[in-house]
Design a protein around this motif. Structure first.
Motif, PDB file in Angstrom:
ATOM      1  N   GLY A  60      26.993 101.354 -49.357  1.00 33.08           N
ATOM      2  CA  GLY A  60      26.664 102.777 -49.489  1.00 33.08           C
ATOM      3  C   GLY A  60      26.308 103.445 -48.184  1.00 33.08           C
ATOM      4  N   GLY A  61      26.366 102.703 -47.100  1.00 29.94           N
ATOM      5  CA  GLY A  61      26.034 103.260 -45.799  1.00 29.94           C
ATOM      6  C   GLY A  61      27.236 103.932 -45.146  1.00 29.94           C
ATOM      7  N   VAL A  62      27.042 104.274 -43.904  1.00 29.60           N
ATOM      8  CA  VAL A  62      28.079 104.934 -43.116  1.00 29.60           C
ATOM      9  C   VAL A  62      29.110 103.900 -42.682  1.00 29.60           C
ATOM     10  N   ILE A  63      30.371 104.263 -42.764  1.00 28.34           N
ATOM     11  CA  ILE A  63      31.447 103.393 -42.297  1.00 28.34           C
ATOM     12  C   ILE A  63      31.516 103.514 -40.784  1.00 28.34           C
ATOM     13  N   ALA A  64      31.234 102.414 -40.095  1.00 28.02           N
ATOM     14  CA  ALA A  64      31.150 102.440 -38.635  1.00 28.02           C
ATOM     15  C   ALA A  64      32.522 102.488 -37.975  1.00 28.02           C
ATOM     16  N   THR A  65      33.477 101.712 -38.511  1.00 24.65           N
ATOM     17  CA  THR A  65      34.788 101.624 -37.878  1.00 24.65           C
ATOM     18  C   THR A  65      35.876 101.790 -38.926  1.00 24.65           C
ATOM     19  N   LEU A  66      36.720 102.779 -38.711  1.00 20.87           N
ATOM     20  CA  LEU A  66      37.877 102.985 -39.590  1.00 20.87           C
ATOM     21  C   LEU A  66      39.026 102.095 -39.123  1.00 20.87           C
ATOM     22  N   PRO A  67      39.929 101.728 -40.022  1.00 21.40           N
ATOM     23  CA  PRO A  67      41.097 100.945 -39.582  1.00 21.40           C
ATOM     24  C   PRO A  67      41.918 101.730 -38.563  1.00 21.40           C
ATOM     25  N   ALA A  68      42.282 101.077 -37.457  1.00 17.64           N
ATOM     26  CA  ALA A  68      43.059 101.749 -36.412  1.00 17.64           C
ATOM     27  C   ALA A  68      44.389 102.243 -36.966  1.00 17.64           C
ATOM     28  N   SER A  69      45.032 101.427 -37.767  1.00 18.09           N
ATOM     29  CA  SER A  69      46.252 101.839 -38.445  1.00 18.09           C
ATOM     30  C   SER A  69      46.352 101.036 -39.734  1.00 18.09           C
ATOM     31  N   MET A  70      46.980 101.639 -40.709  1.00 14.66           N
ATOM     32  CA  MET A  70      47.130 100.982 -41.998  1.00 14.66           C
ATOM     33  C   MET A  70      48.422 101.474 -42.615  1.00 14.66           C
ATOM     34  N   ARG A  71      49.213 100.546 -43.101  1.00 17.30           N
ATOM     35  CA  ARG A  71      50.468 100.888 -43.764  1.00 17.30           C
ATOM     36  C   ARG A  71      50.229 100.846 -45.271  1.00 17.30           C
ATOM     37  N   ILE A  72      50.609 101.915 -45.943  1.00  9.13           N
ATOM     38  CA  ILE A  72      50.466 102.016 -47.391  1.00  9.13           C
ATOM     39  C   ILE A  72      51.852 101.940 -48.011  1.00  9.13           C
ATOM     40  N   LYS A  73      52.001 100.996 -48.955  1.00  4.10           N
ATOM     41  CA  LYS A  73      53.267 100.867 -49.683  1.00  4.10           C
ATOM     42  C   LYS A  73      53.004 101.235 -51.132  1.00  4.10           C
ATOM     43  N   MET A  74      53.779 102.204 -51.644  1.00  7.61           N
ATOM     44  CA  MET A  74      53.645 102.661 -53.016  1.00  7.61           C
ATOM     45  C   MET A  74      54.931 102.355 -53.763  1.00  7.61           C
ATOM     46  N   VAL A  75      54.817 101.612 -54.848  1.00 11.06           N
ATOM     47  CA  VAL A  75      55.965 101.250 -55.659  1.00 11.06           C
ATOM     48  C   VAL A  75      55.907 102.092 -56.931  1.00 11.06           C
ATOM     49  N   LEU A  76      56.893 102.966 -57.101  1.00  5.62           N
ATOM     50  CA  LEU A  76      56.958 103.850 -58.262  1.00  5.62           C
ATOM     51  C   LEU A  76      57.810 103.185 -59.326  1.00  5.62           C
ATOM     52  N   ILE A  77      57.239 103.017 -60.495  1.00  2.53           N
ATOM     53  CA  ILE A  77      57.934 102.328 -61.590  1.00  2.53           C
ATOM     54  C   ILE A  77      58.281 103.353 -62.657  1.00  2.53           C
ATOM     55  N   ASP A  78      59.575 103.569 -62.856  1.00  5.96           N
ATOM     56  CA  ASP A  78      60.026 104.489 -63.888  1.00  5.96           C
ATOM     57  C   ASP A  78      60.013 103.785 -65.240  1.00  5.96           C
ATOM     58  N   SER A  79      59.717 104.547 -66.262  1.00  3.62           N
ATOM     59  CA  SER A  79      59.683 103.997 -67.596  1.00  3.62           C
ATOM     60  C   SER A  79      59.883 105.148 -68.582  1.00  3.62           C
ATOM     61  N   SER A  80      60.021 104.805 -69.839  1.00  2.00           N
ATOM     62  CA  SER A  80      60.091 105.837 -70.862  1.00  2.00           C
ATOM     63  C   SER A  80      59.481 105.281 -72.132  1.00  2.00           C
ATOM     64  N   ALA A  81      58.914 106.162 -72.916  1.00  4.08           N
ATOM     65  CA  ALA A  81      58.303 105.748 -74.177  1.00  4.08           C
ATOM     66  C   ALA A  81      59.380 105.665 -75.250  1.00  4.08           C
ATOM     67  N   TYR A  82      59.294 104.660 -76.077  1.00  7.56           N
ATOM     68  CA  TYR A  82      60.260 104.495 -77.173  1.00  7.56           C
ATOM     69  C   TYR A  82      59.585 104.772 -78.478  1.00  7.56           C
TER      70      TYR A  82
END
Length: 131
Positions: free
Chosen positions: A109-131
């Motif tokens: 709950g304290g202050v974040i002292a060091t943020l990540p210098a770089s970070m890669r975010i991968k988002m996988v979008l999954i298509d679907s449909s309701a039957y």
């Protein structure tokens, strides 16, 4: 013998007449690099947020599909699924149609002292449909 053929022939026609149709919708993957300047804090450094525009994640996908989010701290060699705790920082996300918000919070709950210098975010979008 004729009686057996009379029973088996319709059954064979029924079994061979069935055709299974399978539709495969490929998943979509979006990769974004976050830098230190992308993070904003609204509570004096206890929580940081980085918004990412994600037009591929529309309202239909938000209602019917799903999203998986991964973070890489080494340039994309290894990915860890979010939500995640890494080096005393909790990583999470909130997704809405058109955007995703990556959140960082300190475990104590304290202050974040060091943020990540770089970070890669991968988002996988999954298509679907309701039957």
């Amino acid at each position: 013998m004729k009686y057996v053929l009379t029973l088996i022939l319709p059954l064979m026609l029924f079994v061979t007449a069935c055709e299974k149709t399978e539709y495969v919708v490929p998943n979509r993957t979006v990769i974004v690099d976050l830098r230190v300047r992308d993070w904003k804090s609204f509570d004096n450094g206890r929580t940081y947020e980085a918004p990412i525009d994600l037009p591929e994640y529309d309202s239909y996908t938000n209602e019917q599909g799903a999203i998986l989010v991964y973070a890489s701290f080494d340039g994309g060699r290894n990915y860890e699924q979010i939500p995640e705790v890494y080096e005393g920082i909790s990583y999470g996300y909130v997704v809405t149609a058109g955007s995703i918000l990556i959140e960082l919070k300190s475990l104590d709950g304290g202050v974040i002292a060091t943020l990540p210098a770089s970070m890669r975010i991968k988002m996988v979008l999954i298509d679907s449909s309701a039957y």
